[in-house]
Design an enzyme around this catalytic site. Sequence first.
Site, PDB file in Angstrom:
ATOM      1  N   CYS A 126       0.834  -1.197   0.000  1.00  0.00           N
ATOM      2  CA  CYS A 126       0.000   0.000   0.000  1.00  0.00           C
ATOM      3  C   CYS A 126       0.873   1.253   0.000  1.00  0.00           C
ATOM      4  CB  CYS A 126      -0.897   0.023   1.223  1.00  0.00           C
ATOM      5  SG  CYS A 126      -1.894  -1.463   1.463  1.00  0.00           S
ATOM      6  N   ARG A 153       4.014   0.074  -6.484  1.00  0.00           N
ATOM      7  CA  ARG A 153       4.008  -0.788  -5.302  1.00  0.00           C
ATOM      8  C   ARG A 153       2.922  -1.863  -5.381  1.00  0.00           C
ATOM      9  NH1 ARG A 153       6.659   1.781  -0.843  1.00  0.00           N
ATOM     10  NH2 ARG A 153       5.304   0.765   0.663  1.00  0.00           N
ATOM     11  N   TRP A 209      -3.699  -2.261  -1.167  1.00  0.00           N
ATOM     12  CA  TRP A 209      -3.528  -3.638  -1.643  1.00  0.00           C
ATOM     13  C   TRP A 209      -4.263  -4.522  -0.662  1.00  0.00           C
ATOM     14  CZ3 TRP A 209      -0.806  -8.245  -0.225  1.00  0.00           C
ATOM     15  CH2 TRP A 209      -0.566  -9.129  -1.280  1.00  0.00           C
ATOM     16  N   ASN A 234      -0.949   1.429   6.328  1.00  0.00           N
ATOM     17  CA  ASN A 234      -0.275   0.285   5.709  1.00  0.00           C
ATOM     18  C   ASN A 234       0.035  -0.712   6.809  1.00  0.00           C
ATOM     19  OD1 ASN A 234      -0.259   1.764   3.380  1.00  0.00           O
ATOM     20  ND2 ASN A 234       1.944   2.103   3.321  1.00  0.00           N
ATOM     21  N   GLY A 235      -0.066  -2.009   6.494  1.00  0.00           N
ATOM     22  CA  GLY A 235       0.265  -3.030   7.476  1.00  0.00           C
ATOM     23  C   GLY A 235      -0.929  -3.881   7.836  1.00  0.00           C
ATOM     24  N   GLU A 247      14.957 -17.982 -11.447  1.00  0.00           N
ATOM     25  CA  GLU A 247      14.604 -16.575 -11.614  1.00  0.00           C
ATOM     26  C   GLU A 247      13.933 -16.336 -12.963  1.00  0.00           C
ATOM     27  OE1 GLU A 247      14.355 -12.417 -10.950  1.00  0.00           O
ATOM     28  OE2 GLU A 247      14.421 -14.198  -9.669  1.00  0.00           O
ATOM     29  N   LYS A 274      10.159 -14.792 -13.443  1.00  0.00           N
ATOM     30  CA  LYS A 274       9.842 -13.614 -14.252  1.00  0.00           C
ATOM     31  C   LYS A 274       8.714 -13.915 -15.236  1.00  0.00           C
ATOM     32  CE  LYS A 274      12.295 -10.736 -12.352  1.00  0.00           C
ATOM     33  NZ  LYS A 274      11.868 -11.470 -11.167  1.00  0.00           N
ATOM     34  N   GLU A 279       5.392 -14.257 -13.363  1.00  0.00           N
ATOM     35  CA  GLU A 279       4.955 -13.009 -12.739  1.00  0.00           C
ATOM     36  C   GLU A 279       4.229 -12.094 -13.711  1.00  0.00           C
ATOM     37  OE1 GLU A 279       7.845 -11.442  -9.210  1.00  0.00           O
ATOM     38  OE2 GLU A 279       8.744 -11.555 -11.189  1.00  0.00           O
ATOM     39  N   HIS A 321      13.959 -37.600 -13.177  1.00  0.00           N
ATOM     40  CA  HIS A 321      13.334 -37.963 -11.911  1.00  0.00           C
ATOM     41  C   HIS A 321      11.927 -37.402 -11.786  1.00  0.00           C
ATOM     42  CE1 HIS A 321      17.024 -39.746 -10.439  1.00  0.00           C
ATOM     43  NE2 HIS A 321      17.677 -38.654 -10.819  1.00  0.00           N
ATOM     44  N   LYS A 327       5.087  -4.524  -5.120  1.00  0.00           N
ATOM     45  CA  LYS A 327       6.533  -4.348  -5.232  1.00  0.00           C
ATOM     46  C   LYS A 327       7.232  -4.579  -3.900  1.00  0.00           C
ATOM     47  CE  LYS A 327      10.401  -3.195  -7.190  1.00  0.00           C
ATOM     48  NZ  LYS A 327      11.043  -4.147  -8.116  1.00  0.00           N
TER      49      LYS A 327
END
Length: 610
Positions: free
Chosen positions: A2, A27, A75, A100-101, A483, A487, A490, A506, A605
């Site tokens: 947020c 964010r 958010w 926020n939180g 990574e 990407k 995402e 395997h 973010k």
Amino acid sequence: MCGIVGAVAERDVTAILLEGLKRLEYRGYDSAGLAVLDDTGAMRRHRAVGKVAELVAAQEAEPLAGHTGLAHTRWATHGAPSEANAHPHVAGERIALVHNGIIENHEAMRSALIERGYGFTSETDTEVVVNAIHARTERGEDLLTAVRSAVADLDGAYAIGVISAHEPGRLVAARKGSPLVVGVGIGEHFIASDVSALLPVTQQFIFLEEGDIADLTREAVTVYDRDGNVVERPVRTSELSADAVERGRYRHFMAKEIHEQPSAVAETLEGRLSERRMLTETLGPEAADVLSRAQRIQIVACGTSYHAGLVARYWFEGLAGIPCDVEVASEFRYRPHVVPAGTVFLTISQSGETADSLAALREAKSLGYMASLAICNVPESSLVRESDLVLMTRAGPEIGVASTKAFTTQLTALLLTVIAAGRQHALTEAREAELVNALRRLPGRLEQTLELEPAVQRLAEDFVDKRHSLFLGRGEQFPIALEGALKLKEISYIHAEAYPAGELKHGPLALVDSEMPVVTVAPNDRLVEKLKSNLQEVRARGGRLYVFADAATAPAAGDGYEVVTLPDTDPVTAPIVYTLPLQLLAYHVAVLKGTDVDQPRNLAKSVTVE
């Protein structure tokens, strides 16, 4: 996550608030709102679901104006995205609050407030806080006193800003577990969750510390610590410019940040290398002593930073001769620990405010680790302030949610740290000189790699209609495969998984067919011949291979093979170089699919909650 912006000024603050929210869009959020005290002293508010543009449209349709105000991008945590759940929340038409939180004891507080006659219009934990403050002002407390006593009852994490219709020239802010800065002006002061929100109006900032409460008026800022004492927090000048968070000629921030990597890595290296040595003092005056005594490294991080830690494990053990463990921060906190003597606790975070990483660092302080070391991009962050040693990545602002230059600069900073530690253990002077030379060549290798973008863009066309993809790597390149898969998933929403190539037989080989693109990173290293055998296993099952390799190892392109040849690179720095084409691949697939590249769905973010 947020975003918060607040202001108290001699001028109308609505344009400042809205511009601040636009600068915090990176964010991640699902709704936005603003509240101001108008010239009559009335509290007025707009809220909207969706982008900040929706809030701007509401403001244009019904303009609000005032000299004191708050704005927020939310958010969702408690309650779905909706106008009712959007911030600012208001109590009694007099108190407005942004937060926020996460408030962990909100249910018990809600029940107590309902018994006192308070009603609730949202599903959020935040509305509990604004009602708790309102209840205290009803008892005759001023805004500062009411905020101070209300936050004392909160369990969890918060950064809040509060204004009152009874005190129109005042803004009170508090933080615990979530970042909050105060912007210092002349005849005006501001708050924000990130300095980038306020760069158009000030470059002077006070970074609030854990438990601080700030009382802002037009004339002054007074900061109180967690014990209620007035304290002096230093005013720092940000080196960022207002245009540092602009896209410039690029279509997306992610594209801009991919192309900034050569200069960002050069900045990470600047002043940290002599002709043949890494300058250990750049980690702090105690670094040489700490690293000479280090017998083990414990790395803790989240997401992309965790992948950087996985690469560093190969370096710490293979170059420096120091045992190294790597763990996801959210898991580290919730298990018993045996801490070997002489262990350094190393955290990696772009923002320095990642909740799980911060909590892990604080947990580590009670467990007997020898020292703490942070690799971070934000100098004033909590992680930096609370660590014994620090190496800043100097990547500059990273706005795209999918991390790019933060990752490669983290890897560069980690390799510098490995060299500094290795000198005290297994690294010879000659080998250190070779690594220093490889690092000096690295920005140029990254520039050459970015020239391959047209070839990668053509490959991206093959992925647009695919639903799944597999990424393979061996040794230090396995975390790079992880990574690359992260990407792609995402920002393009294609399901992607990564495996060590030797694990194909395997289990994952069962997934391989003509509809499963298989992406492989294959630099010329000690495992390349074994990797080639693994690739034959894919081809024998009809899989289509997309291989990134250097000229010495690249197979001939042909039926079932697409090959992109990278510049010759030192094996140690190859993980950094081979990251770039995977970033470009994910970016161009997402562009072709038409997704929101910079703000992918459901993601934020800076993850400042558990």
